[in-house]
Motif scaffolding. Structure first.
Motif, PDB file in Angstrom:
ATOM      1  N   ALA A 152      31.529  -3.202   3.353  1.00 29.86           N
ATOM      2  CA  ALA A 152      32.700  -3.790   4.009  1.00 29.86           C
ATOM      3  C   ALA A 152      32.359  -4.180   5.440  1.00 29.86           C
ATOM      4  O   ALA A 152      31.760  -3.414   6.190  1.00 29.86           O
ATOM      5  N   TRP A 153      32.727  -5.404   5.803  1.00 30.77           N
ATOM      6  CA  TRP A 153      32.534  -5.897   7.163  1.00 30.77           C
ATOM      7  C   TRP A 153      33.891  -6.158   7.812  1.00 30.77           C
ATOM      8  O   TRP A 153      34.790  -6.673   7.169  1.00 30.77           O
ATOM      9  N   PHE A 154      34.003  -5.870   9.065  1.00 32.26           N
ATOM     10  CA  PHE A 154      35.073  -6.471   9.837  1.00 32.26           C
ATOM     11  C   PHE A 154      34.554  -6.693  11.246  1.00 32.26           C
ATOM     12  O   PHE A 154      33.989  -5.801  11.873  1.00 32.26           O
ATOM     13  N   SER A 155      34.746  -7.915  11.720  1.00 34.98           N
ATOM     14  CA  SER A 155      34.278  -8.237  13.052  1.00 34.98           C
ATOM     15  C   SER A 155      35.391  -8.948  13.789  1.00 34.98           C
ATOM     16  O   SER A 155      36.016  -9.852  13.227  1.00 34.98           O
ATOM     17  N   ALA A 156      35.667  -8.514  15.019  1.00 38.29           N
ATOM     18  CA  ALA A 156      36.847  -9.048  15.695  1.00 38.29           C
ATOM     19  C   ALA A 156      36.688  -9.027  17.205  1.00 38.29           C
ATOM     20  O   ALA A 156      35.751  -8.413  17.740  1.00 38.29           O
ATOM     21  N   PHE A 157      37.619  -9.700  17.880  1.00 41.67           N
ATOM     22  CA  PHE A 157      37.695  -9.603  19.337  1.00 41.67           C
ATOM     23  C   PHE A 157      39.158  -9.647  19.743  1.00 41.67           C
ATOM     24  O   PHE A 157      40.019 -10.086  18.977  1.00 41.67           O
ATOM     25  N   GLY A 204      38.823  -5.950   4.308  1.00 40.22           N
ATOM     26  CA  GLY A 204      40.166  -5.930   4.889  1.00 40.22           C
ATOM     27  C   GLY A 204      40.789  -4.549   4.901  1.00 40.22           C
ATOM     28  O   GLY A 204      41.817  -4.339   5.534  1.00 40.22           O
ATOM     29  N   ASN A 205      40.145  -3.596   4.184  1.00 42.51           N
ATOM     30  CA  ASN A 205      40.771  -2.279   4.097  1.00 42.51           C
ATOM     31  C   ASN A 205      40.331  -1.355   5.235  1.00 42.51           C
ATOM     32  O   ASN A 205      40.757  -1.488   6.361  1.00 42.51           O
ATOM     33  N   LYS A 206      39.426  -0.432   4.877  1.00 42.00           N
ATOM     34  CA  LYS A 206      39.041   0.621   5.810  1.00 42.00           C
ATOM     35  C   LYS A 206      38.393   0.050   7.074  1.00 42.00           C
ATOM     36  O   LYS A 206      38.690   0.477   8.189  1.00 42.00           O
ATOM     37  N   ALA A 207      37.526  -0.952   6.881  1.00 39.23           N
ATOM     38  CA  ALA A 207      36.799  -1.496   8.028  1.00 39.23           C
ATOM     39  C   ALA A 207      37.774  -2.101   9.043  1.00 39.23           C
ATOM     40  O   ALA A 207      37.626  -1.901  10.256  1.00 39.23           O
ATOM     41  N   ALA A 208      38.767  -2.822   8.555  1.00 36.76           N
ATOM     42  CA  ALA A 208      39.731  -3.438   9.463  1.00 36.76           C
ATOM     43  C   ALA A 208      40.552  -2.377  10.186  1.00 36.76           C
ATOM     44  O   ALA A 208      40.851  -2.512  11.381  1.00 36.76           O
ATOM     45  N   GLN A 209      40.892  -1.315   9.456  1.00 43.21           N
ATOM     46  CA  GLN A 209      41.658  -0.239  10.094  1.00 43.21           C
ATOM     47  C   GLN A 209      40.865   0.421  11.219  1.00 43.21           C
ATOM     48  O   GLN A 209      41.382   0.666  12.309  1.00 43.21           O
ATOM     49  N   ILE A 210      39.606   0.701  10.927  1.00 44.69           N
ATOM     50  CA  ILE A 210      38.754   1.323  11.943  1.00 44.69           C
ATOM     51  C   ILE A 210      38.661   0.418  13.174  1.00 44.69           C
ATOM     52  O   ILE A 210      38.827   0.855  14.310  1.00 44.69           O
ATOM     53  N   ALA A 211      38.441  -0.881  12.913  1.00 50.99           N
ATOM     54  CA  ALA A 211      38.314  -1.829  14.017  1.00 50.99           C
ATOM     55  C   ALA A 211      39.594  -1.831  14.839  1.00 50.99           C
ATOM     56  O   ALA A 211      39.568  -1.847  16.080  1.00 50.99           O
ATOM     57  N   ARG A 212      40.724  -1.778  14.166  1.00 47.90           N
ATOM     58  CA  ARG A 212      42.009  -1.785  14.857  1.00 47.90           C
ATOM     59  C   ARG A 212      42.125  -0.564  15.777  1.00 47.90           C
ATOM     60  O   ARG A 212      42.459  -0.689  16.960  1.00 47.90           O
TER      61      ARG A 212
END
Lengths: 367, 610
Positions: free
Chosen positions: B559-564, B585-593
């Motif tokens: 799972a990837w999530f990359s954001a700014f 969109g699941n765990k990775a996005a939550q962690i990033a958030r």
């Protein structure tokens, strides 16, 4: 070659005898110096030294067999090979505690800088015997000998081996003075040297500067050479008049001395054999030097006189610097003591030198 | 051959005479010195040698301290009490060992083993038999020291990693110098007992952190205790390093990652400063500074999840849908699409004899670029990719630094892989297939990236097209605190892509998180305008309808999530990679958030405090 009986009757037995006495003392002393702290397995170091001496005596015999008038022809090839070997050391040398001095040749390690000493004596003897001092009046005439010196010295310094570089320079200067040099040129040379020093200093890295500073003043390195000097002085001094006896030197047997079978081998000897023993060894060395100078004075040809003088100066400087260092009157610099320090290349090249001396000494009666 | 003439010969004789005089003088000097040392001073030296009490004591230099960007210490030194035995000063080794083992409650074999290791050392050289004594042990030994001649306690600085596992991959560790390292570095003054940086900053900045050891010549009494110092050389402490890491954000990242396998990197997109870098599973560098046992080492190396690898720079993964950013920009710049170009997605795309599925089996219907990114439509990008061809996609990838190391570290940073038609011909000896372009367009197939490369990509979106070199060191200071070297942001390049394209992508990335049907909605933060992209990287080809719960862990997707955030005037960029973490969109996005939210708060607090 037809065998000439005079080769036997005029043979320089005296020099051979002194050499064998010194080498034998050397073997016993190396046995003692490596008695403690020896590693199990492998050939003991003193036995290896015996092998080197046997090889050296063979080389000595070979050098004796060649008619000395032919020796001159060896000068250029010998020099070329020696310089090539020095160049090879830079990329291919075996690195031991931070310096590359040895070439690995099928199980043996060759130290080209030791053989180079003989080579430079040959080539300078040839050059100077062609161009005596008075013909080298102009500074231009000194240019070629300096060229012969500069490249090898730089190569040796790159290893880095300060001690051997120093010996090579001293041999060079001895031969230069022996050939004769005008006062004017001495002045020019020393002023160029002095003027170049700051520039040279400027380009050194800080650790190199430190190395040279501690060379001049060991107190700057109380943990390295400063400590070694103290222990060496204690070793020699504690030998007193009679010495502590074979294998009984506490300094050496408890391994207080650094490099005790190579650079500080004299300290081991002086501790165990005292002033009496030291006096004997020093006298034997003096005899070699004086005998060598006598051979030089009887030489009929320039080349042989130079060759003899060069070899004698090599012996003299190594003896003086090594013992002087052990006694704490000269800064610490790693130079082997002829025929006493352990080492294949140095032992063989010293015996080669002796062989040439015997050769010249014996044959001067033939012609 | 030149025979000499009479004059010449006379000249030679004169010189030889001088030489003889010179040699005799020199040998006389030697003999008189021998006389002085052996006869005049013989008694003194004899007693000195019988009781040779001059020792060299090494005083190790404290290693430089490692701080975070605000000057909070991450790595420090503490004094460790080490127990040494000087064989020469010991009366009876057997009984001394027995006494020690009784006092300290340690088996005698341990001491014997250490002594055995050091056989061949001079007997006056201390042999370290136990490190890191606690205060109780020191007290016991001190009270019994009269019964223990030849036993000494030395104080040496030890490395302390204050937060244990925190940022372990970045900071690295120190360990005993290995034999091969010793061989090459002996001229730098290393000796057998020295520690050397082996990994991470400790390794890369070894020469900065190390300082230089001091030592002393000391005279000791009959039981080996120091009587007086003869000469001393002060050690020079190593220089200190300030990292770009922000301790609180790093803690946040470590906590969010917890016991999952993967990596999180946080960066300031305006400078390239790494604010946090966590890789999991991790290791505790303190284990190494205390001397790691072979069992512990075995455990670390045999772990299939490779705790010693820094996944942020050494892990290579297919980027999955995050790569669509590249495909989109390439499409716009090469004018094979416009923002208005519309493709129809019915859940799959037929190419050749195969149907290439979209992750959304129902299909996305009519999609333009914006919707395609927001909903991560595969079918849209298959067709963009097809229009571009492999080499044009590869070209735009390389513009953003994919496929080559970022230059953050000297320790084994991986390249990743951006395939080209030429590459395939050379490496695999077969021509490029057009179907492979389809996989490439959605970040599958041959494409491999490191998480840090993806962070660089998203940062360049955040800052409007500038590629910074990621930095981990902010400055180096002297032990006294003076700045020796400062590292400023290093612009590697302005990416030659139009602002218009970048802005279009940025809007779409905002949509991914904030619009209806956006795949990254779990990363939404009220009032923070997060913009990002999800990615799901296939490990093995799975039937698309299989739900992750029934798939064995090691076959699950990465799972990837990359954001700014925020979208404009971004303050922080992040990449999260979870190995086998399922859909991006699941765990990775939550962690990033969670991390973004915390980081923005920490950074805002900093600003308001100025």
């Amino acid at each position: 070659m037809k065998f000439d009986r005079r080769l036997v009757s005029n043979f320089d037995w005296f020099l051979l005898l002194i050499t064998i006495i010194i080498a034998t003392i050397g073997i016993f002393n190396i046995y003692s110096a490596t008695f403690a702290g020896k590693e199990p397995g492998g050939m003991p170091i003193y036995l290896k030294q015996v092998c080197w001496i046997v090889v050296g005596i063979f080389v000595m015999f070979l050098s004796f067999c060649v008619d000395y008038r032919l020796l001159e022809r060896f000068a250029y090839p010998l020099f070329t090979v020696a310089v090539l070997l020095l160049i090879l050391v830079i990329p291919f040398g075996k690195s031991v505690s931070g310096s590359r001095r040895w070439l690995e040749l099928g199980g043996f390690s060759l130290q080209p800088s030791e053989f180079f000493k003989i080579a430079i004596i040959f080539i300078l003897s040839k050059y100077f015997s062609k161009y005596p001092g008075y013909s080298l009046g102009a500074i231009r005439g000194l240019f070629i000998p300096f060229l012969m010196l500069a490249l090898p010295v730089v190569l040796v310094l790159l290893q880095p081996d300060l001690g051997t570089a120093l010996i090579i320079i001293l041999i060079f200067l001895s031969l230069l003075l022996f050939n004769g040099i005008k006062m004017k040129n001495i002045l020019i040379m020393s002023s160029v040297f002095l003027a170049g020093l700051p520039l040279f200093w400027h380009y050194l890295k800080s650790y190199q500067k430190m190395r040279i500073l501690t060379f001049v003043n060991p107190d700057l390195d109380p943990l390295g050479s400063g400590y070694h000097i103290i222990q060496s002085k204690i070793a020699i001094g504690s030998g007193a008049f009679w010495g502590k006896g074979f294998l009984k030197g506490t300094q050496s047997q408890l391994l207080f001395l650094p490099e005790q079978h190579t650079d500080f081998v004299f300290s081991v000897f002086a501790e165990e054999w005292g002033f009496l023993g030291s006096l004997m060894v020093v006298s034997l060395y003096l005899l070699v030097v004086l005998w060598g100078l006598r051979i030089a004075s009887h030489s009929r040809e320039g080349f042989c006189a130079f060759l003899t003088f060069g070899i004698v100066s090599m012996f003299f400087w190594q003896i003086f610097i090594n013992i002087g260092m052990s006694l704490g009157i000269i800064p610490v610099v790693g130079v082997p003591l002829p025929l006493m320090s352990y080492g294949g290349s140095s032992t063989i090249s010293f015996l080669l030198g002796i062989g040439i001396l015997i050769n010249i000494s014996t044959r001067r009666f033939l012609f | 051959m030149l025979l000499y003439d009479k004059d010449n010969k006379r000249e030679f004789k004169k010189k030889l005479f001088f030489s003889i005089v010179f040699a005799i003088v020199a040998f006389t000097i030697i003999l008189s010195r021998l006389w002085y040392l052996q006869i005049l001073q013989g008694k003194k030296f004899k007693s000195l040698s019988e009781n040779n009490r001059i020792r060299i004591v090494k005083i190790p230099a404290p290693r430089g301290i490692i701080f975070d960007r605000k000057g909070k210490a991450l790595v420090d030194n503490y004094p460790s009490f080490d127990l040494s035995i000087i064989p020469e000063d010991v009366n009876d080794l057997e009984s001394t060992i027995k006494k020690l083992s009784d006092l300290l409650n340690v088996t005698a074999d341990l001491f014997k083993a250490k002594l055995k290791e050091s056989r061949g050392n001079p007997p006056f050289k201390p042999i370290k038999v136990k490190t890191n004594l606690d205060y109780r042990e020191v007290a016991i030994l001190e009270t019994n020291k009269l019964d223990l001649p030849g036993v000494t306690i030395e104080i040496a600085p030890k490395r302390l990693y204050i937060f244990d596992k925190l940022a372990a991959h970045l900071i690295g560790y120190t360990g005993k110098i290995s034999e091969s390292q010793l061989k090459t570095r002996v001229s730098d003054g290393y000796s057998m007992v020295d520690l050397i940086g082996k990994y991470g900053i400790e390794h890369d900045y070894e020469t900065v952190l190390r300082g230089s050891n001091g030592g002393a010549q000391v005279e000791v009494d009959a039981v080996g205790r120091k009587v007086r110092v003869l000469r001393e050389l002060e050690p020079t402490p190593g220089e200190n390093i300030f990292l770009t890491i922000e301790l609180d954000i790093q803690k946040l990242a470590e906590k969010a990652l917890a016991d999952m396998i993967g990596t999180v990197i946080v960066m300031d997109p305006n400078t390239g400063d790494i604010l946090a870098l966590a890789s999991s599973p991790s290791f505790n560098p303190n284990m190494f500074s205390l001397g790691i046992s072979s069992k512990e080492w075995e455990c670390l190396v045999s772990n299939p999840n490779n705790p010693l690898a820094n996944k942020a720079i050494q892990g290579q993964y297919p980027p999955g849908s995050v790569y669509k950013i590249i495909t989109a920009i390439a499409g716009l710049e090469e004018k094979v699409i416009t923002p208005e170009t519309v493709f129809y997605c019915d859940g799959s795309y037929r190419f050749g004899r195969r149907a290439y599925r979209c992750w959304q089996r129902k299909g996305h219907g009519r999609v333009n670029l914006h919707r395609a990114l927001v909903e991560s439509c595969d079918v849209y990008f298959y067709q963009v990719g097809q229009r571009l061809g492999v080499d044009r996609i590869a070209y735009y990838s390389s513009l953003f630094g994919l496929g080559k190391p970022t230059g953050i570290s000297r320790t084994n940073e991986k390249h990743g892989l951006i395939p080209t038609s030429l590459w395939k011909l050379e490496a695999l000896k077969s021509p490029w297939q057009e179907s492979e372009t389809l996989s490439m367009a959605i970040g599958q197939g041959f494409v491999l990236v490191t998480p840090l490369q993806i962070l660089n990509l998203i940062s360049s979106m955040a800052n409007g097209g500038i590629l910074y070199r990621p930095q981990i060191v902010k400055k180096i200071t002297s032990p006294g605190g003076d700045i020796i070297k400062e590292f400023f942001p290093e612009k590697m390049k302005k990416i030659p892509v139009s602002d218009n394209s970048i802005n279009l992508i940025k809007d779409a990335l905002w949509g991914v998180v904030n619009e209806r049907l956006g795949t990254g909605w779990r990363a939404r933060i009220e009032g923070a305008d997060v913009a990002g992209k999800t990615g799901t990287a296939q490990v093995v080809g799975l039937p698309k309808d299989s739900s992750n719960e029934y798939v064995p862990f090691e076959h699950r997707d990465h799972a990837w999530f990359s954001a700014f955030a925020p979208k404009d005037k971004s303050k922080v960029a992040i990449v999260v990679l979870l190995e086998h973490g399922g859909h991006g969109g699941n765990k990775a996005a939550q962690i990033a958030r969670d991390i973004l939210k915390g980081s923005l708060k920490i950074l805002n607090d900093d600003n308001s405090s100025f």
